[in-house]
Design a protein around this motif. Structure first.
Motif, PDB file in Angstrom:
ATOM      1  N   SER A  54       5.355  14.663   0.026  1.00 17.37           N
ATOM      2  CA  SER A  54       4.503  15.800  -0.335  1.00 17.37           C
ATOM      3  C   SER A  54       5.241  17.114  -0.144  1.00 17.37           C
ATOM      4  O   SER A  54       6.189  17.213   0.636  1.00 17.37           O
ATOM      5  CB  SER A  54       3.215  15.797   0.489  1.00 17.37           C
ATOM      6  OG  SER A  54       3.496  15.989   1.850  1.00 17.37           O
ATOM      7  N   CYS A  71       7.735  13.155   4.295  1.00 16.74           N
ATOM      8  CA  CYS A  71       8.249  11.939   3.666  1.00 16.74           C
ATOM      9  C   CYS A  71       7.994  10.805   4.642  1.00 16.74           C
ATOM     10  O   CYS A  71       8.562  10.791   5.733  1.00 16.74           O
ATOM     11  CB  CYS A  71       9.738  12.050   3.344  1.00 16.74           C
ATOM     12  SG  CYS A  71      10.413  10.554   2.577  1.00 16.74           S
ATOM     13  N   LYS A 105       0.339   9.994  -8.085  1.00 13.52           N
ATOM     14  CA  LYS A 105       0.785  11.362  -7.874  1.00 13.52           C
ATOM     15  C   LYS A 105      -0.418  12.287  -8.006  1.00 13.52           C
ATOM     16  O   LYS A 105      -1.361  11.999  -8.742  1.00 13.52           O
ATOM     17  CB  LYS A 105       1.887  11.757  -8.842  1.00 13.52           C
ATOM     18  CG  LYS A 105       1.406  12.090 -10.233  1.00 13.52           C
ATOM     19  CD  LYS A 105       2.409  12.959 -10.961  1.00 13.52           C
ATOM     20  CE  LYS A 105       1.808  13.899 -11.946  1.00 13.52           C
ATOM     21  NZ  LYS A 105       1.231  15.108 -11.507  1.00 13.52           N
ATOM     22  N   THR A 148       1.856  15.574  -4.300  1.00 12.26           N
ATOM     23  CA  THR A 148       2.141  14.344  -3.570  1.00 12.26           C
ATOM     24  C   THR A 148       2.539  13.257  -4.561  1.00 12.26           C
ATOM     25  O   THR A 148       2.167  13.300  -5.736  1.00 12.26           O
ATOM     26  CB  THR A 148       0.923  13.831  -2.766  1.00 12.26           C
ATOM     27  OG1 THR A 148      -0.101  13.432  -3.676  1.00 12.26           O
ATOM     28  CG2 THR A 148       0.402  14.887  -1.809  1.00 12.26           C
ATOM     29  N   LEU A 185       5.866   7.837   0.563  1.00 11.97           N
ATOM     30  CA  LEU A 185       4.891   8.890   0.292  1.00 11.97           C
ATOM     31  C   LEU A 185       5.544  10.231   0.603  1.00 11.97           C
ATOM     32  O   LEU A 185       6.043  10.437   1.709  1.00 11.97           O
ATOM     33  CB  LEU A 185       3.641   8.699   1.150  1.00 11.97           C
ATOM     34  CG  LEU A 185       2.576   9.791   1.048  1.00 11.97           C
ATOM     35  CD1 LEU A 185       1.974   9.841  -0.349  1.00 11.97           C
ATOM     36  CD2 LEU A 185       1.502   9.554   2.097  1.00 11.97           C
ATOM     37  N   ASP A 199       6.925   1.414   0.679  1.00  9.38           N
ATOM     38  CA  ASP A 199       6.130   2.516   0.141  1.00  9.38           C
ATOM     39  C   ASP A 199       6.708   3.823   0.651  1.00  9.38           C
ATOM     40  O   ASP A 199       6.944   3.976   1.852  1.00  9.38           O
ATOM     41  CB  ASP A 199       4.659   2.404   0.560  1.00  9.38           C
ATOM     42  CG  ASP A 199       3.921   1.365  -0.245  1.00  9.38           C
ATOM     43  OD1 ASP A 199       3.895   1.484  -1.481  1.00  9.38           O
ATOM     44  OD2 ASP A 199       3.374   0.425   0.358  1.00  9.38           O
ATOM     45  N   ALA A 227       9.914  10.483  -4.352  1.00  4.87           N
ATOM     46  CA  ALA A 227       9.297   9.242  -3.872  1.00  4.87           C
ATOM     47  C   ALA A 227      10.019   8.018  -4.435  1.00  4.87           C
ATOM     48  O   ALA A 227      10.277   7.050  -3.712  1.00  4.87           O
ATOM     49  CB  ALA A 227       7.820   9.214  -4.241  1.00  4.87           C
ATOM     50  N   ARG A 280       3.513   8.786  -4.419  1.00  7.61           N
ATOM     51  CA  ARG A 280       3.796   7.554  -3.679  1.00  7.61           C
ATOM     52  C   ARG A 280       4.431   6.568  -4.634  1.00  7.61           C
ATOM     53  O   ARG A 280       3.921   6.332  -5.737  1.00  7.61           O
ATOM     54  CB  ARG A 280       2.521   6.954  -3.082  1.00  7.61           C
ATOM     55  CG  ARG A 280       2.803   5.723  -2.204  1.00  7.61           C
ATOM     56  CD  ARG A 280       1.597   5.329  -1.360  1.00  7.61           C
ATOM     57  NE  ARG A 280       0.438   5.038  -2.147  1.00  7.61           N
ATOM     58  CZ  ARG A 280       0.059   3.813  -2.520  1.00  7.61           C
ATOM     59  NH1 ARG A 280       0.781   2.758  -2.182  1.00  7.61           N
ATOM     60  NH2 ARG A 280      -1.041   3.638  -3.232  1.00  7.61           N
TER      61      ARG A 280
END
Length: 155
Positions: free
Chosen positions: A102, A84, A145, A25, A100, A98, A113, A27
């Motif tokens: 994954s 996303c 992350k 992940t 995010l 923001d 990201a 962000r």
């Protein structure tokens, strides 16, 4: 040694063939500073223009860009994203974006990201420039992350 250089010093994609598949992940955040002239068009949670709703369009553009990061950044791996999510909030005259992202994979999603947050910011600029060019995009940064060798979180 930089990871994207081979033994001869030439650019090379990192070989992730031997890495384990893990949950990854990331962000990222970008900040777009608008001015009062632009912010007066804020209606609820979005800025409405003749081109359409600014933040909704930026979310779509950022999502599309995150999915195409390997087309934009030469040595990035092609990744199938599991998720996303882009959120845009306002704080004073700033739009905080923001992104995010994954996936389950052998390499991280930091660039996805960062690209998503960046393109969302550029879309806000594009859609608001008819009101004013007094717009500044700044603070495009990785916030956190997980997965891979080590996790990262910015304080």
């Amino acid at each position: 040694m930089f990871s994207h250089l081979n033994a001869d010093g030439n650019p090379a994609m990192v070989d992730v063939g031997g890495k384990a598949v893990t949950r990854r992940t990331a962000r990222a955040r970008s900040v777009v500073s608008l001015n009062a002239e632009i912010m007066q068009h804020l209606n609820g949670a979005d800025i409405l223009t003749k081109k359409g709703p600014v933040f909704q369009t930026a979310i779509i553009a950022g999502t599309m860009a995150a999915k195409r990061t390997d087309d934009l950044i030469p040595l990035c791996h092609s990744l199938g994203l599991d998720n996303c999510q882009i959120t845009i909030t306002t704080e004073g005259n700033d739009a905080l974006i923001d992104c995010l992202v994954s996936t389950e994979g052998k390499t991280g999603v930091e660039m996805e990201a960062l690209v998503g947050a960046s393109v969302a910011a550029l879309t806000i600029y594009d859609m608001c420039k008819a009101f004013s060019h007094d717009i500044v995009i700044h603070e495009i940064k990785l916030i956190e992350k997980t997965g891979g060798k080590r996790d990262f979180k910015r304080d």
